[in-house]
Design an enzyme around this catalytic site. Structure first.
Site, short mmCIF file in Angstrom:
data_model
loop_
_atom_site.label_atom_id
_atom_site.label_comp_id
_atom_site.label_asym_id
_atom_site.label_seq_id
_atom_site.Cartn_x
_atom_site.Cartn_y
_atom_site.Cartn_z
N SER A 1 -3.35 -15.79 28.71
CA SER A 1 -2.94 -16.28 27.23
C SER A 1 -1.55 -17.31 27.52
CB SER A 1 -2.58 -15.18 26.36
OG SER A 1 -2.39 -15.80 25.17
N HIS B 1 -9.43 -10.18 23.31
CA HIS B 1 -8.05 -10.77 23.90
C HIS B 1 -7.02 -9.86 24.87
CE1 HIS B 1 -5.36 -14.58 24.51
NE2 HIS B 1 -4.41 -13.73 24.18
N ASP C 1 -12.95 -13.00 21.27
CA ASP C 1 -11.34 -13.33 21.31
C ASP C 1 -10.94 -13.89 19.89
OD1 ASP C 1 -8.60 -14.10 21.65
OD2 ASP C 1 -9.01 -14.48 23.83
#
Ligand SMILES: N[C@@H](CCC(=O)N[C@@H](CSC=O)C(=O)NCC(=O)O)C(=O)O
Length: 278
Positions: free
Chosen positions: A147, A256, A223
């Site tokens: 991320s 995620h 996600d």
């Protein structure tokens, strides 16, 4: 450098450390996993940059990466995601900016510039510190992340292909100039002059980068941040336009979280080992 704690793990050692960072002008923490091979020789080193809200512990305790680092003979290094307790007003106000959200940039704007220098910390100070205290082959360094940390890994590698010979990312913020997380971070850390932001946007950097190693990206289709914040398709188009080898894998049903990372971390470490351990 101070040892905070250490644990035997897959016949190697997992340690947590602190030191005074001259770059960030404050105490910083990081984690190092030394595989069993380091008892007899120097080995390649792989840096992992974590995402928003993380410390040096999240990846180490949740990803299960040590098994694969031990198998391939790689040192793993996981720094914290920002300076902490700097005293800067508002540093703890938001979860996506300030503490836990250094965005791997060198801040140029006040009041952040006196401590928030995470790009230089990751690219220069930390590798020098690691090289002076651990048995690493300094010419064999790779970097990956998740991320915000996936963004950081891509930026660090694309700007420094001679330092980071391999790179990969899990659900990276792939076009930060075009998403809310990136706009907020860049406006506050770098100021409103968007031209300066290009130095920290992988989808811009790839257009002029001298990177040649293949890049691996995994992205979960479930996600919740995919369409608004991550935008891997922008990076994919940019790679295609300059013929940069990229494997972008959309993984059906994964979100995620670190469950997603734990599922594919073995593939990522194998990707790095193919370059660093040959
Ligand atoms: N608080 C947020 C969610 C924060 C979050 O999901 N952080 C991710 C990284 S997001 C991009 O950089 C993370 O790695 N969290 C740590 C963990 O151990 O899972 C919200 O409310 O949505």
């Amino acid at each position: 450098m101070n040892l905070i704690s250490e644990y035997k793990c897959f016949d190697g050692m997992q340690g947590f450390y602190s030191h005074h960072s001259q770059t960030c002008n404050i105490e910083m923490r990081f984690a190092v996993y030394q595989p069993p091979q380091t008892r007899s020789k120097a080995v390649p080193v792989l840096y992992f940059l974590s995402g928003l809200t993380c410390t040096e512990e999240n990846f180490i305790t949740k990803a299960g990466a040590q098994r694969y680092a031990a198998e391939h003979g790689l040192i793993l290094v996981a720094p914290d995601t920002s300076p902490r307790n700097t005293g800067i007003e508002g540093e703890d106000k938001d979860w996506d900016f300030g503490t836990g959200a250094g965005f791997y940039v060198d801040a140029t704007a006040e009041p952040w510039r006196s401590h928030y220098q995470m790009y230089s910390y990751v690219v220069k100070e930390l590798p020098a510190l690691i090289a002076s205290h651990f048995p690493v082959q300094v010419e064999r360094q790779g970097i990956f992340g998740h991320s915000m940390g996936g963004h950081g890994a891509l930026v660090c590698a694309l700007r420094n292909p001679e330092l980071f010979k391999s790179v990969s990312a899990f659900a990276p913020i792939a076009a930060p100039m075009q998403c809310a997380w990136g706009e907020k971070a860049f406006t506050n850390y770098l100021g409103s002059e968007r031209e300066t932001w290009r130095n920290y946007d992988a989808s811009e950097l790839i257009l002029t980068s001298k990177y040649t190693s293949p890049i691996l990206i995994d992205q979960g289709t479930a996600d919740k941040f995919l369409s608004q914040q991550l935008m891997p398709e922008v990076f994919e188009r940019a790679c295609h336009s300059v013929e940069q080898p990229l494997t972008l894998r959309f993984q059906e049903g994964y979100d995620h979280s670190y469950y997603f990372i734990a599922t594919f971390v073995g593939d990522h470490i194998r990707h790095h080992a193919a370059t660093l351990c040959q």
